[in-house]
Structures are given as structure tokens and as C-alpha cells.
Enzyme design. Structure first.
Site, PDB file in Angstrom:
ATOM      1  N   THR A  83       0.829  -1.202   0.000  1.00 20.85           N
ATOM      2  CA  THR A  83       0.000   0.000   0.000  1.00 20.85           C
ATOM      3  C   THR A  83       0.864   1.253   0.000  1.00 20.85           C
ATOM      4  O   THR A  83       0.539   2.250  -0.672  1.00 20.85           O
ATOM      5  CB  THR A  83      -0.934  -0.005   1.222  1.00 20.85           C
ATOM      6  OG1 THR A  83      -1.756  -1.169   1.181  1.00 20.85           O
ATOM      7  CG2 THR A  83      -1.814   1.233   1.249  1.00 20.85           C
ATOM      8  N   HIS A 134       1.887   1.973  -3.458  1.00 20.54           N
ATOM      9  CA  HIS A 134       0.816   2.654  -4.199  1.00 20.54           C
ATOM     10  C   HIS A 134       0.843   4.152  -3.896  1.00 20.54           C
ATOM     11  O   HIS A 134       0.687   4.982  -4.792  1.00 20.54           O
ATOM     12  CB  HIS A 134      -0.551   2.085  -3.804  1.00 20.54           C
ATOM     13  CG  HIS A 134      -0.868   0.746  -4.384  1.00 20.54           C
ATOM     14  ND1 HIS A 134      -1.251   0.563  -5.692  1.00 20.54           N
ATOM     15  CD2 HIS A 134      -0.872  -0.488  -3.816  1.00 20.54           C
ATOM     16  CE1 HIS A 134      -1.480  -0.722  -5.908  1.00 20.54           C
ATOM     17  NE2 HIS A 134      -1.252  -1.387  -4.782  1.00 20.54           N
TER      18      HIS A 134
END
Length: 365
Positions: A44, A47
Site C-alpha cells: 500500500t 501505491h
């Protein structure tokens, strides 16, 4: 403690991040202040750092990001009774409302009012972090820091593996990223039969073998659906854990899955995915989304695996950096030629890292 600290900030809505002086966060009456000892980079965080479509839709800026950590409690709010100064803790990263229908029916992990630590609320890539006292997870004194800070992603793996029957089942893990690798180890620890690891990265596939995979498939070479059936006597895997978020891999996994298979989805696709619904319907496939950890059932399951030495994920940690060298750390993660990458925060010594310094895979950089 000064009034400011170093924090890695997602300052603007574009690739990259900035390490800068930011205020030490203040605690509310139901919160605790934690001195972060170790944190780790998650998919994450990649990202967020790379700033893709998911990040654009989800992440609040400016914000200190990072959500995997272990640390020591420095201060507590005046309504906190379950945590004391000096406690060694990690924390659940979903900050939920407690009153919606999901929260009240045992599904707080999908609370519609969730704020996410390090995503939509300030995180742990800093000297200090604030967490809700209700989210605190106390760590056993003998749990090494490098394992304590991996409990958030490990919980994702435990949730995915244990979302259905696993004992004796053939299991395919699509995507040998860090949570995929953890899922391999968890599946083996929980009594899975054959475990198949799938990826296109030879480095990660070799790590998958070390984590206990019985079969590895490089789907840049072999057609995935054909290979999955070939290694399961033509039946296809009974459980598929989709951790890659790759649309083509997901489509192929469904084609290659067994009749009545369970397909647990955790990888985040970069865009919408068109699936052949006839495959899903007529094969009786059960699709389910996996997000976070079931609060707090998954944490109890995970503690049982870790504290009773049923599960060893220490080999996943391969590199450590100081926070000041964050650009090198993210570049290494981008290359895929690493396992788990940790940030050592202020006053964290090699001695405190316990098993890490004895791990042959570990490299201090």
C-alpha cells in the site's frame, strides 16, 4: 521529547515523498502516543509513493504515511485504561466508528466510516505516532521487533487463508509479494495440502519456495490456468488466494480453479476488471473480498501462530534502512529484489532486533 520530529510526508498528489520536520502529534483523551522503534514498507505504501489511480481516489494529503510498526508507549490520554506508559505495542490500522451496522455485527473491518492509519490518518513513518487505545495490540516481551512490526500485513495473510476451510486443500497463491509469501507460510502452518506459488519474478519465486511452497509457477512462461490444472491432476486448486491485483492473472486463476473453489481477493487491481461470469456461476466458485484483519478475531489467531512458534516469517526480512534513506528503500522495493524492507527509527539497536541479526538473508544497507 521536542515539539517537532522527522516524518516522511506524502505532501503533494504526485509520485514521491518528502522527509521533513513536522509537529509531534498531540493525543486525545482516548489515544496513546507511541515512540516508533521499527516500521516497514507495505505494498500500500508503494501505491502511495508511486501515486497510482487507487492512491488518487483514496489517500489524503499532506499526511505522514506508513502503517506497519512496533514501538513503546510514551504517553496516554486521560480516558485510557488498557494501556500504560512503557508498553511494547503494535496497532490495528483501521480506525472504525463502532456504531454502524457492520461494526455492530462483527464486521468492523469493513466499517463504512473507516479512517485508515497512514492512509487517511497520520501514520508511522515518523519518530512518533498516535493510535486509538482501542486499537492497541500488546506484544509479548520476547516477540522480536522485526516480527512485531509485520503483524499488520501478516494479519491480512491470516485473514485470507482462514476465511474458509483450508486443511488438506490444494491452495494457489497468485502473487508472491510480501503478503503472498506470508500467505504461503500461514497456509502450511494451518494444515493446507499442496501449496502452489505463482509470480513472474524469479527472486520472489525462490523466496516462495523458502516459505514452504510445494510448486512454483512462473506465469510469464507458462499459461496460468493450464499450469494450475496440470499440478493438481486436472482438477484445479480448491483455494485460490489472489494477491497480485493483476487482471489477467485473476481471469486465468478463475479458469484454472477447481469446481466449487474458494477465490479470496486481496490484490488491488489498477482498474476495473471484466470477468467471465459464466465460469464463476457454472463452476460454483465463491468469490470474496479480503480487506484488513477481522477485528479482533484475526489478531487472536495470529498471536496463537506466532507465540506458539507454529509460524516463522523471519526469513522475509532482508533489508533495513534509516528513514533518511527512504528513497533507496523505495527504489529497492520497486525493483522486487528484496523481501520485507524495514526502517530503523531513532535509538533502535541491532540488539533489539533479536532474530533479525541472525537471519542469513538480512542485509543492513
Amino acid at each position: 521529547m521536542g515539539s517537532t520530529m522527522l516524518g516522511l510526508v506524502k505532501e503533494s498528489r504526485e509520485p514521491g515523498a518528502v522527509l521533513k520536520e513536522v509537529p509531534v502529534p498531540e493525543i486525545g483523551h482516548d489515544e496513546v502516543l507511541v515512540r516508533v522503534k521499527v516500521s516497514s514498507i507495505c505494498g500500500t505504501d508503494m501505491h502511495i509513493y508511486n501515486w497510482d489511480a487507487w492512491a488518487e481516489q483514496t489517500v489524503i494529503t499532506p499526511n505522514v504515511f506508513g502503517h506497519e510498526f512496533a514501538g513503546i508507549v510514551e504517553a496516554i490520554g486521560n480516558h485510557v485504561f488498557n494501556v500504560a506508559v512503557g508498553d511494547y505495542i503494535s496497532a490495528e490500522g483501521h480506525i472504525v466508528c463502532g456504531w454502524c451496522s457492520a461494526c455492530r455485527s462483527g464486521n468492523a473491518h469493513v466499517c463504512r466510516n473507516t479512517r485508515s492509519f497512514g492512509i487517511t490518518a497520520p501514520g508511522c513513518f515518523a519518530s512518533y505516532a498516535v493510535v486509538k487505545a482501542s486499537n492497541v495490540i500488546h506484544n509479548a516481551a520476547n516477540l522480536p521487533l522485526e516480527l512485531a512490526c509485520l503483524q499488520d500485513p501478516l494479519g491480512n495473510a491470516v485473514h485470507a487463508v482462514m476465511a474458509g476451510d483450508i486443511v488438506g486443500k490444494s491452495v494457489a497463491v497468485i502473487g508472491s509479494g510480501l503478503i503472498g509469501l506470508m500467505s504461503i507460510a500461514v497456509a502450511k502452518a494451518c494444515g493446507a495440502g499442496q501449496v502452489i506459488a505463482v509470480d513472474i519474478n524469479p527472486y520472489r519465486l525462490e523466496m516462495a519456495r523458502k516459505m514452504g511452497a510445494d510448486v512454483i509457477i512462473n506465469n510469464s512462461i507458462d499459461r496460468l490456468s493450464t499450469a494450475l490444472q496440470e499440478f493438481t491432476e486436472g482438477e484445479g486448486p480448491e483455494v485460490i488466494l489472489e494477491m497480485s491485483g493483476n487482471p489477467e492473472a485473476l481471469k486465468e486463476a478463475i479458469v484454472g480453479a477447481a469446481q466449487a473453489a474458494r477465490v479470496s481477493l486481496m490484490g488491488i487491481p489498477p482498474s476495473e476488471v471484466a470477468l467471465d461470469m459464466s465460469q464463476i456461476i457454472f463452476k460454483g466458485i465463491r468469490l470474496e473480498g479480503i480487506t484488513g484483519r477481522r477485528m479482533y478475531k484475526t489478531w487472536q489467531q495470529m498471536k496463537g501462530l506466532l507465540h506458539h512458534h507454529s509460524l516463522d516469517i523471519s526469513k522475509l526480512v532482508t533489508h533495513t534502512f534509516t528513514l533518511e534513506r527512504y528513497e533507496e528503500a523505495f527504489e529497492l522495493m520497486q525493483s522486487g529484489l528484496c523481501g520485507k524492507v524495514l526502517f530503523l527509527h531513532e535509538a533502535t539497536s541491532e540488539y533489539e532486533l533479536g532474530n533479525l541479526v541472525r537471519n542469513e538473508a538480512y542485509q543492513e544497507v
